[in-house]
Enzyme design. Structure first.
Site, PDB file in Angstrom:
ATOM      1  N   GLU A  70       1.726   3.289   3.175  1.00 56.08           N
ATOM      2  CA  GLU A  70       1.797   2.637   4.487  1.00 56.08           C
ATOM      3  C   GLU A  70       2.766   3.351   5.419  1.00 56.08           C
ATOM      4  O   GLU A  70       2.434   3.660   6.570  1.00 56.08           O
ATOM      5  CB  GLU A  70       2.224   1.180   4.336  1.00 56.08           C
ATOM      6  CG  GLU A  70       2.362   0.483   5.687  1.00 56.08           C
ATOM      7  CD  GLU A  70       2.741  -0.972   5.605  1.00 56.08           C
ATOM      8  OE1 GLU A  70       2.615  -1.657   6.635  1.00 56.08           O
ATOM      9  OE2 GLU A  70       3.164  -1.431   4.527  1.00 56.08           O
ATOM     10  N   ASP A  90       1.682   0.128  -0.921  1.00 53.35           N
ATOM     11  CA  ASP A  90       2.364  -0.691   0.081  1.00 53.35           C
ATOM     12  C   ASP A  90       3.745  -1.006  -0.493  1.00 53.35           C
ATOM     13  O   ASP A  90       3.868  -1.811  -1.416  1.00 53.35           O
ATOM     14  CB  ASP A  90       1.596  -1.972   0.374  1.00 53.35           C
ATOM     15  CG  ASP A  90       2.114  -2.684   1.621  1.00 53.35           C
ATOM     16  OD1 ASP A  90       3.251  -2.393   2.035  1.00 53.35           O
ATOM     17  OD2 ASP A  90       1.383  -3.521   2.185  1.00 53.35           O
ATOM     18  N   ILE A  92       6.437  -2.603   0.659  1.00 49.62           N
ATOM     19  CA  ILE A  92       6.769  -4.025   0.810  1.00 49.62           C
ATOM     20  C   ILE A  92       5.595  -4.694   1.505  1.00 49.62           C
ATOM     21  O   ILE A  92       5.424  -4.556   2.719  1.00 49.62           O
ATOM     22  CB  ILE A  92       8.065  -4.254   1.613  1.00 49.62           C
ATOM     23  CG1 ILE A  92       9.263  -3.584   0.942  1.00 49.62           C
ATOM     24  CG2 ILE A  92       8.324  -5.752   1.766  1.00 49.62           C
ATOM     25  CD1 ILE A  92      10.590  -3.783   1.677  1.00 49.62           C
ATOM     26  N   ASP A  93       4.784  -5.392   0.755  1.00 49.48           N
ATOM     27  CA  ASP A  93       3.690  -6.151   1.345  1.00 49.48           C
ATOM     28  C   ASP A  93       4.247  -7.537   1.663  1.00 49.48           C
ATOM     29  O   ASP A  93       4.527  -8.323   0.754  1.00 49.48           O
ATOM     30  CB  ASP A  93       2.499  -6.246   0.381  1.00 49.48           C
ATOM     31  CG  ASP A  93       1.311  -6.897   1.056  1.00 49.48           C
ATOM     32  OD1 ASP A  93       1.085  -6.633   2.247  1.00 49.48           O
ATOM     33  OD2 ASP A  93       0.615  -7.684   0.394  1.00 49.48           O
ATOM     34  N   THR A  95       6.456  -7.601   4.862  1.00 48.73           N
ATOM     35  CA  THR A  95       7.715  -7.167   5.484  1.00 48.73           C
ATOM     36  C   THR A  95       8.332  -8.280   6.325  1.00 48.73           C
ATOM     37  O   THR A  95       9.554  -8.479   6.314  1.00 48.73           O
ATOM     38  CB  THR A  95       7.491  -5.907   6.338  1.00 48.73           C
ATOM     39  OG1 THR A  95       7.057  -4.842   5.489  1.00 48.73           O
ATOM     40  CG2 THR A  95       8.776  -5.482   7.036  1.00 48.73           C
ATOM     41  N   ASP A 220      -2.853  -2.763   1.594  1.00 54.46           N
ATOM     42  CA  ASP A 220      -2.724  -4.202   1.345  1.00 54.46           C
ATOM     43  C   ASP A 220      -3.687  -4.661   0.261  1.00 54.46           C
ATOM     44  O   ASP A 220      -3.411  -5.626  -0.457  1.00 54.46           O
ATOM     45  CB  ASP A 220      -3.033  -5.004   2.623  1.00 54.46           C
ATOM     46  CG  ASP A 220      -2.090  -4.714   3.756  1.00 54.46           C
ATOM     47  OD1 ASP A 220      -0.874  -4.861   3.571  1.00 54.46           O
ATOM     48  OD2 ASP A 220      -2.570  -4.337   4.846  1.00 54.46           O
TER      49      ASP A 220
END
Length: 277
Positions: A70, A90, A92-93, A95, A220
């Site tokens: 990402e 990802d 930090i899915d 954020t 995601d």
């Protein structure tokens, strides 16, 4: 003969555990927040640090593999899926959840070979729940098998989605109209936990019966997609056609009957593709 993809998966799980520890430690400190494309599209130093940790660790172990991350894409790297073994990350899915210390924050990693998802890893790190699945081998949470609910009736279902500001007023109206359409079926309720990967895993383990979304990205979806499938769930495009990892939209459900009802109820809006241009 060694199972090279299992070796990749085992290594990935260990790296994701390290990433989760970095995130948990960061949650105890002041969080430095930056904006990407709009005031509601956020990125933090921890997003960038975690992605660098994951990619550098994997590159050292598997130097010929490809990556779609990402933050790398945000910095200008291409988002193109090829036949090469590819890690889709990802860091930090969720954020926005992370920024507000709302506890649904995950690290999501999907691994593709010849454009097919071979395995997925989703670590809900505040909850300390490690979801894993390999194609043809079942889905697990902290090593225990998981399964979607047996629900076939959408009126008895809990449905997940995500809502957020959209600059295009017609898209915004459609998003809110879709929530109205689902609620007035009626269903038991709609929830918005704030992490697409966690949403997919909640369907996979039977805590929710469906999840739909337009406007997300391959990073995601890649980790959670195989977890849902291996848990016995259904994953399709918003149109009801086959799921396309680069399409930025999906429906996952405990049963095809529920997925098809969501297709019937909601309206689409244009979100583009991750691999466009």
């Amino acid at each position: 003969m060694a199972d090279v993809w299992q070796e990749c998966m085992d290594f990935g799980v260990e790296v994701v555990k390290q990433a989760g520890q970095v995130i948990r430690e960061a949650l105890q400190k002041d969080i430095s927040v930056m904006e990407k494309s709009s005031p509601v599209d956020l990125v933090t130093e921890t997003d960038q640090r975690v992605e660098q940790l994951i990619i550098s660790s994997i590159k050292e172990k598997f130097p010929t593999h490809s990556f779609i991350g990402e933050e790398s894409v945000a910095a200008g790297a291409p988002s193109v899926l090829t036949d090469h073994p590819t890690w889709i990350i990802d860091p930090i899915d969720g954020t926005t959840n992370f920024v507000h210390r709302f506890p649904f924050v995950s690290v999501s990693v999907g691994f593709t070979v010849k454009k097919e998802i071979e395995f997925g890893i989703v670590y809900s790190c505040v909850e300390d729940k490690m979801y894993t699945a390999r194609r043809g081998c079942g889905a697990f949470c902290n090593g225990e098998p998981i399964r979607v609910s047996s629900q076939q009736d959408i009126s008895q279902s809990l449905v997940l989605t995500e809502m957020g500001f959209k600059e295009n007023p017609e898209h915004f109206k459609t998003m809110l109209g879709n929530v109205h359409a689902i609620l007035t079926i009626p269903v038991h309720g709609i929830r918005c936990p704030g992490s697409a990967a966690v949403n997919m895993c909640l369907v996979a383990c039977g805590s929710a019966d469906a999840y739909y979304h337009m406007g997300i990205h391959c990073w995601d979806m890649a980790g959670g997609a195989v977890i849902v499938s291996e848990a016995g769930g259904v994953i399709v495009d918003i149109s009801g056609g086959p799921f396309d990892l680069m399409s930025r939209r999906l429906i996952v459900a405990s049963s095809r009957k529920i997925a098809e009802r969501i297709v019937k109820e909601i309206n689409q809006f244009e979100v583009g593709r991750d691999d466009a241009g």
